[in-house]
Design an enzyme around this catalytic site. Structure first.
Site, PDB file in Angstrom:
ATOM      1  N   SER A  99       0.858  -1.187   0.000  1.00 27.68           N
ATOM      2  CA  SER A  99       0.000   0.000   0.000  1.00 27.68           C
ATOM      3  C   SER A  99       0.890   1.232   0.000  1.00 27.68           C
ATOM      4  CB  SER A  99      -0.920   0.008   1.230  1.00 27.68           C
ATOM      5  OG  SER A  99      -1.862  -1.030   1.137  1.00 27.68           O
ATOM      6  N   LYS A 175      -7.288   1.905  -2.660  1.00 31.17           N
ATOM      7  CA  LYS A 175      -6.821   1.451  -1.344  1.00 31.17           C
ATOM      8  C   LYS A 175      -6.773   2.610  -0.354  1.00 31.17           C
ATOM      9  CE  LYS A 175      -5.252  -0.974   2.002  1.00 31.17           C
ATOM     10  NZ  LYS A 175      -4.040  -1.768   2.143  1.00 31.17           N
ATOM     11  N   LYS A 243       0.831   5.811   8.141  1.00 33.43           N
ATOM     12  CA  LYS A 243       1.380   6.020   6.791  1.00 33.43           C
ATOM     13  C   LYS A 243       0.261   6.162   5.768  1.00 33.43           C
ATOM     14  CE  LYS A 243       2.202   2.465   4.519  1.00 33.43           C
ATOM     15  NZ  LYS A 243       1.651   1.565   3.498  1.00 33.43           N
TER      16      LYS A 243
END
Length: 298
Positions: A99, A175, A243
């Site tokens: 990701s 995502k 993140k």
């Protein structure tokens, strides 16, 4: 069963390890590489093969799958010295399931194209349990429908929802939206848990009935045991969700989309990390609500 492929799998962490094992179960020849030898040994025990380096893993591979924590790792593993592009044969299909930002996926795709290597970005949702059970949701960015079709049997061994959502980088954009929704869901579930407990309600019963109505969600189903038992062994670490909240915040700004609730939750994730919870599962956002509510947090 689909035809057996020679696969190199780089990154055998919480997610990558069960994913690689599921590809072995599906009949593929999987050679794994990881910085920790113990993860390679686990893949070998599951019927896979080990490699001493990225070069060793990918030299004869038809397909290379990468599953690493963040953008710098993807750039190092794929573009760096001794990395995938230096060692993959022309025509190899490289599938990055990490990701990361859409921009990094696009950069990787451009660099690979110059070497005659094909790329797909295919981040996943479902956490450790979804990886183990092979029920991941996989959002796929691919410039070529043919490349997606070639990869589809591999994705079907890893997940139950596999969708080609657009060109290179599109998988990462979807995502990012997923991570926004999940973080907000976990935060509000945590707030409901503290509210219910403070009110003296039977929490197990309350979550059962909430799960059966419009408030029900995959997040509630997957995370209620963590919250009931205060057990936060990482299925997906707060560090990684921090993140991801940075990714979605930046991506939304770039396209002019406001994320007012998402911005607040991004700060609460950052706060959890600052309070030392970064290595815990993201359901440990509950600890932040407890702190705000004046509870002692062990």
């Amino acid at each position: 069963m689909s035809a057996s492929r020679k696969i190199a799998f780089i990154g055998l962490g919480i997610m990558g390890s069960p994913m690689a094992a599921n590809l072995v179960k599906a009949g593929h020849h999987v050679t794994g590489y990881n910085l920790e030898q113990s993860a390679i040994d686990a893949l070998v025990a599951a019927g896979g093969h080990g490699a001493a380096s990225i070069a060793d893993a990918v030299k004869d591979a038809e397909v290379v799958i990468t599953m690493v924590p963040a953008d710098p790792h993807v750039l190092q593993v794929i573009l760096g010295e001794g990395g995938v592009l230096e060692n993959a044969q022309p025509g190899t299909l490289v599938i990055d399931m990490s990701s990361i930002t859409p921009q990094t996926s696009i950069k990787v795709a451009a660099a690979a194209k110059e070497k005659g290597v094909r790329t797909i970005d295919a981040p996943v949702s479902g956490g450790e349990a979804g990886a183990v059970e092979a029920v991941l949701s996989i959002m796929v960015g691919a410039d070529s429908a043919d490349d997606f079709a070639e990869a589809k049997p591999l994705f079907d061994a890893l997940g139950t929802t596999v969708v080609h959502v657009g060109p290179a980088g599109a998988g990462q954009t979807v995502k990012a939206a997923n991570q926004l929704i999940v973080a907000v869901n976990i935060q509000v579930l945590a707030e409901a848990v503290v509210f219910l407990e403070n009110a003296g309600v039977d929490l197990t019963a309350a979550l059962d009935v909430l799960g059966g109505g419009l408030a029900g969600s995959t997040v509630l189903n997957r995370k209620k045991a963590n919250m009931l038992n205060r057990e936060f062994a990482p299925g997906f670490r707060i560090d990684l969700h921090h993140k991801d909240m940075g990714i979605v915040t930046d991506a939304a700004r770039a396209v002019g989309a406001a994320l007012p609730v998402g911005a607040v939750v991004a700060q609460l994730v950052a706060s959890a990390r600052a309070n030392g919870d970064g290595s815990l599962d993201h359901s440990a956002l509950l600890r932040g609500v407890e702190r705000l509510s004046g509870r002692p947090v062990a």
